[in-house]
Design an enzyme around this catalytic site. Sequence first.
Site, PDB file in Angstrom:
ATOM      1  N   ASP A 123      -0.564  -6.056  -3.481  1.00 22.43           N
ATOM      2  CA  ASP A 123      -1.898  -5.835  -3.500  1.00 22.43           C
ATOM      3  C   ASP A 123      -2.254  -5.097  -4.553  1.00 22.43           C
ATOM      4  O   ASP A 123      -1.584  -5.015  -5.593  1.00 22.43           O
ATOM      5  CB  ASP A 123      -1.972  -4.926  -1.991  1.00 22.43           C
ATOM      6  CG  ASP A 123      -3.255  -5.399  -1.442  1.00 22.43           C
ATOM      7  OD1 ASP A 123      -4.203  -5.046  -1.851  1.00 22.43           O
ATOM      8  OD2 ASP A 123      -3.180  -5.937  -0.256  1.00 22.43           O
ATOM      9  N   ASP A 151      -7.243 -13.481   1.175  1.00 21.93           N
ATOM     10  CA  ASP A 151      -8.297 -12.581   2.026  1.00 21.93           C
ATOM     11  C   ASP A 151      -9.094 -12.208   1.013  1.00 21.93           C
ATOM     12  O   ASP A 151      -8.807 -11.759   0.055  1.00 21.93           O
ATOM     13  CB  ASP A 151      -7.440 -11.828   2.957  1.00 21.93           C
ATOM     14  CG  ASP A 151      -6.606 -10.770   2.166  1.00 21.93           C
ATOM     15  OD1 ASP A 151      -6.108 -11.418   1.253  1.00 21.93           O
ATOM     16  OD2 ASP A 151      -6.428  -9.763   2.646  1.00 21.93           O
ATOM     17  N   GLU A 152     -10.260 -11.597   1.538  1.00 20.00           N
ATOM     18  CA  GLU A 152     -11.226 -10.714   0.833  1.00 20.00           C
ATOM     19  C   GLU A 152     -11.016 -10.598  -0.648  1.00 20.00           C
ATOM     20  O   GLU A 152     -10.946  -9.693  -1.456  1.00 20.00           O
ATOM     21  CB  GLU A 152     -10.722  -9.378   1.325  1.00 20.00           C
ATOM     22  CG  GLU A 152     -10.812  -8.890   2.691  1.00 20.00           C
ATOM     23  CD  GLU A 152     -10.138  -7.607   3.415  1.00 20.00           C
ATOM     24  OE1 GLU A 152     -10.977  -7.138   4.069  1.00 20.00           O
ATOM     25  OE2 GLU A 152      -9.390  -7.235   2.610  1.00 20.00           O
ATOM     26  N   TRP A 168      -7.311 -13.775  11.193  1.00 21.97           N
ATOM     27  CA  TRP A 168      -7.550 -12.185  11.492  1.00 21.97           C
ATOM     28  C   TRP A 168      -9.093 -11.687  11.786  1.00 21.97           C
ATOM     29  O   TRP A 168      -8.804 -10.734  12.322  1.00 21.97           O
ATOM     30  CB  TRP A 168      -6.919 -11.566  10.199  1.00 21.97           C
ATOM     31  CG  TRP A 168      -7.501 -11.369   8.797  1.00 21.97           C
ATOM     32  CD1 TRP A 168      -7.621 -12.509   7.997  1.00 21.97           C
ATOM     33  CD2 TRP A 168      -8.554 -10.460   8.221  1.00 21.97           C
ATOM     34  NE1 TRP A 168      -8.569 -12.292   6.933  1.00 21.97           N
ATOM     35  CE2 TRP A 168      -9.323 -10.857   7.214  1.00 21.97           C
ATOM     36  CE3 TRP A 168      -8.863  -9.112   9.044  1.00 21.97           C
ATOM     37  CZ2 TRP A 168     -10.161 -10.017   6.664  1.00 21.97           C
ATOM     38  CZ3 TRP A 168      -9.808  -8.344   8.162  1.00 21.97           C
ATOM     39  CH2 TRP A 168     -10.405  -8.754   6.891  1.00 21.97           C
ATOM     40  N   TYR A 219      -3.971  -5.433  15.017  1.00 24.20           N
ATOM     41  CA  TYR A 219      -4.117  -4.752  13.866  1.00 24.20           C
ATOM     42  C   TYR A 219      -3.421  -3.240  14.162  1.00 24.20           C
ATOM     43  O   TYR A 219      -4.261  -2.414  14.883  1.00 24.20           O
ATOM     44  CB  TYR A 219      -5.325  -4.495  13.188  1.00 24.20           C
ATOM     45  CG  TYR A 219      -5.590  -5.559  12.228  1.00 24.20           C
ATOM     46  CD1 TYR A 219      -5.138  -6.817  12.339  1.00 24.20           C
ATOM     47  CD2 TYR A 219      -6.000  -5.359  10.945  1.00 24.20           C
ATOM     48  CE1 TYR A 219      -5.137  -7.947  11.459  1.00 24.20           C
ATOM     49  CE2 TYR A 219      -6.269  -6.544  10.028  1.00 24.20           C
ATOM     50  CZ  TYR A 219      -5.817  -7.597   9.975  1.00 24.20           C
ATOM     51  OH  TYR A 219      -5.916  -8.574   9.328  1.00 24.20           O
ATOM     52  N   TRP A 250      -0.923  -2.663   8.403  1.00 23.82           N
ATOM     53  CA  TRP A 250      -1.455  -2.491   7.022  1.00 23.82           C
ATOM     54  C   TRP A 250      -1.175  -0.898   6.930  1.00 23.82           C
ATOM     55  O   TRP A 250      -1.188  -0.206   7.777  1.00 23.82           O
ATOM     56  CB  TRP A 250      -2.878  -2.591   6.985  1.00 23.82           C
ATOM     57  CG  TRP A 250      -3.176  -4.352   7.011  1.00 23.82           C
ATOM     58  CD1 TRP A 250      -3.788  -4.623   8.165  1.00 23.82           C
ATOM     59  CD2 TRP A 250      -3.029  -5.137   5.980  1.00 23.82           C
ATOM     60  NE1 TRP A 250      -3.893  -5.933   7.984  1.00 23.82           N
ATOM     61  CE2 TRP A 250      -3.368  -6.248   6.729  1.00 23.82           C
ATOM     62  CE3 TRP A 250      -2.626  -5.218   4.944  1.00 23.82           C
ATOM     63  CZ2 TRP A 250      -3.269  -7.613   6.206  1.00 23.82           C
ATOM     64  CZ3 TRP A 250      -2.381  -6.397   4.211  1.00 23.82           C
ATOM     65  CH2 TRP A 250      -2.898  -7.406   4.906  1.00 23.82           C
ATOM     66  N   THR A 251      -0.840  -0.657   5.632  1.00 27.31           N
ATOM     67  CA  THR A 251      -0.204   0.702   5.596  1.00 27.31           C
ATOM     68  C   THR A 251      -0.753   1.867   4.617  1.00 27.31           C
ATOM     69  O   THR A 251      -0.249   2.803   4.125  1.00 27.31           O
ATOM     70  CB  THR A 251       1.425   0.813   5.114  1.00 27.31           C
ATOM     71  OG1 THR A 251       1.352   0.355   3.872  1.00 27.31           O
ATOM     72  CG2 THR A 251       2.146  -0.046   5.923  1.00 27.31           C
ATOM     73  N   GLU A 252      -2.180   1.647   4.574  1.00 27.74           N
ATOM     74  CA  GLU A 252      -2.924   2.609   3.884  1.00 27.74           C
ATOM     75  C   GLU A 252      -2.669   3.933   3.993  1.00 27.74           C
ATOM     76  O   GLU A 252      -2.677   4.831   3.501  1.00 27.74           O
ATOM     77  CB  GLU A 252      -4.341   2.339   4.070  1.00 27.74           C
ATOM     78  CG  GLU A 252      -5.015   1.137   3.093  1.00 27.74           C
ATOM     79  CD  GLU A 252      -4.928  -0.034   4.145  1.00 27.74           C
ATOM     80  OE1 GLU A 252      -4.010  -0.141   5.031  1.00 27.74           O
ATOM     81  OE2 GLU A 252      -5.812  -1.005   3.852  1.00 27.74           O
ATOM     82  N   ARG A 299       0.918  -1.334   0.010  1.00 28.70           N
ATOM     83  CA  ARG A 299      -0.138  -0.003   0.034  1.00 28.70           C
ATOM     84  C   ARG A 299       0.884   1.221   0.042  1.00 28.70           C
ATOM     85  O   ARG A 299       0.796   2.105  -0.652  1.00 28.70           O
ATOM     86  CB  ARG A 299      -0.919   0.068   1.288  1.00 28.70           C
ATOM     87  CG  ARG A 299      -2.167  -0.606   1.028  1.00 28.70           C
ATOM     88  CD  ARG A 299      -2.356  -2.027   0.307  1.00 28.70           C
ATOM     89  NE  ARG A 299      -3.513  -2.525   0.168  1.00 28.70           N
ATOM     90  CZ  ARG A 299      -4.208  -3.252   1.272  1.00 28.70           C
ATOM     91  NH1 ARG A 299      -3.584  -3.479   2.277  1.00 28.70           N
ATOM     92  NH2 ARG A 299      -5.468  -3.679   1.172  1.00 28.70           N
ATOM     93  N   ASP A 315      -2.750  -0.837  12.581  1.00 29.16           N
ATOM     94  CA  ASP A 315      -3.306   0.240  11.593  1.00 29.16           C
ATOM     95  C   ASP A 315      -4.329   0.894  12.539  1.00 29.16           C
ATOM     96  O   ASP A 315      -4.520   2.152  11.866  1.00 29.16           O
ATOM     97  CB  ASP A 315      -3.643  -0.132  10.356  1.00 29.16           C
ATOM     98  CG  ASP A 315      -4.582  -1.316  10.137  1.00 29.16           C
ATOM     99  OD1 ASP A 315      -4.516  -2.144  11.143  1.00 29.16           O
ATOM    100  OD2 ASP A 315      -5.181  -1.298   9.306  1.00 29.16           O
ATOM    101  N   HIS A 367      -7.296  -8.814  -4.102  1.00 27.79           N
ATOM    102  CA  HIS A 367      -5.973  -7.992  -3.762  1.00 27.79           C
ATOM    103  C   HIS A 367      -4.942  -7.981  -4.884  1.00 27.79           C
ATOM    104  O   HIS A 367      -3.872  -8.080  -4.625  1.00 27.79           O
ATOM    105  CB  HIS A 367      -5.340  -8.051  -2.475  1.00 27.79           C
ATOM    106  CG  HIS A 367      -6.412  -7.826  -1.307  1.00 27.79           C
ATOM    107  ND1 HIS A 367      -6.425  -6.449  -1.038  1.00 27.79           N
ATOM    108  CD2 HIS A 367      -7.141  -8.603  -0.483  1.00 27.79           C
ATOM    109  CE1 HIS A 367      -7.235  -6.243   0.181  1.00 27.79           C
ATOM    110  NE2 HIS A 367      -7.640  -7.450   0.361  1.00 27.79           N
TER     111      HIS A 367
HETATM  112  C1  ACM Z   1      -6.817  -8.693   5.800  1.00 26.93           C
HETATM  113  O1  ACM Z   1      -6.728  -7.824   6.623  1.00 26.93           O
HETATM  114  N1  ACM Z   1      -7.250  -8.455   4.890  1.00 26.93           N
HETATM  115  C2  ACM Z   1      -6.043 -10.047   6.245  1.00 26.93           C
END
Ligand code: ACM
Length: 450
Positions: free
Chosen positions: A85, A222-223, A289, A314, A364-366, A56, A316, A156
Amino acid sequence: MDRPGCCGGAQTLRQLPGPDAFRRAPLRHGPLRVPPVRIVDAPRFAWRGMMLDVARHFMPKDGVLRYLDLLAAHKLNVLHLHLTDDQGWRMPVERYPRLTEVGSWRARTRQGFGGDARWEERPHGGHYTRDDLREIVAYAAARHITVVPEIDLPGHSQAAIAAHPRLGNTDVVDTSALRPWDRWGINPNVLNVSEATVEFYENVLTEVLEIFPSEWIHVGGDECPKEQWRASPAAQRRIRELGLADEDELQSWLIRHFDRWLAERGRRLVGWDEILEGGSAPGATVMSWRGYEGGLAAARAGHDVVMCPQQHTYLDWRQSEDPDEPVPIAHARTLRDVHRFEPVPESLTDAEAARIIGVQANVWTETMDSARAVDYMVFPRLAAFAEVAWSPRPGTVERDFGDFGRRMEAAHHARLDALGVEYRPPSGPRPWQRRPGVPGRPRDGAPPAR
Ligand code: ACM
């Protein structure tokens, strides 16, 4: 993953003479004095990890090397590098140079959330070289840290699809128009699961294995929204060809494929807990997670588990309700919330509990566009996490937050200062963290239970 205790022991020894032992060069000549002590100590978990999302926001090599020093100082022994990603692809692949030529730069970046968001109109990107990654692996190994690489699939993946449009669901979207994503969130543009795409990722992972000796290789999972697969005649044909029931099974077919493919090469697959949906891959290690549930189900089904429930790990997520807190993701998760993390729920039997091989904090670095911003979000919470990862289960020796706070105050802040870490001070955000015009807001909805 743990090797003999000399490395952790050296870190303990370094804590004894005072914070200056954490500087890169001595301030004074002469011997360091340490008090006579007897320490009996051993880690609770074999996998004591931190995931760093370099996709990110790219963190250049020097920053990663510095983080390896910080992990070692906290006796953490896994750096999980999230290398790909939607917004960026950071590992060069010789066979497919467009992955970094096209996939490692995005034109602009979204800052803030909802109605308060604005565009930062400048390109962001970068990637490592193969030798950079080899250097990172070697530097980590010298500190008894394993670097676990992640190539996230089949969700992703927009940066990869932007570089190679044929990887997407071309019968439902014009993937030739896609670029590395400039927004955050869950992206509908996922990989197709054709034979050609599977082969493409086998070729990518072949190069991953050349660089990373880690036993575990992370394939994400994921997702992955399934809308495009539902709409795609090609995906529906593939589901029928493979004799599968639905789109969830298509994803789990893909994960099983790579579980087998990695096992044939002497490696092990690890993935986020969504890999349990549609049937789990036999050899998979599961990173739990979305709370504890995935980890519990996986441990009961005989999988190894790394616990990283978002409500505790998390980093972030914002650190306090302070309105001056820098642009936050989600709900406040304080130092205390991290420190009270218990990775092994009591409902597990001893045999199931033994499946919880470790714990991980995820960064996570958004919203973190510099090493300073990462430091601020990661510390001091990583120190609390390290204590969870290392120290015995509460009940045997209760984890005492008051005592932790006193030790932070008496010694550890000074060590972080000596290391040059711009942690969040107990008094609140650092002045440079406030960004006029980019207000932060907590995410709507009820927070998950602590
Ligand atoms: C995640 O936070 N999407 C693994």
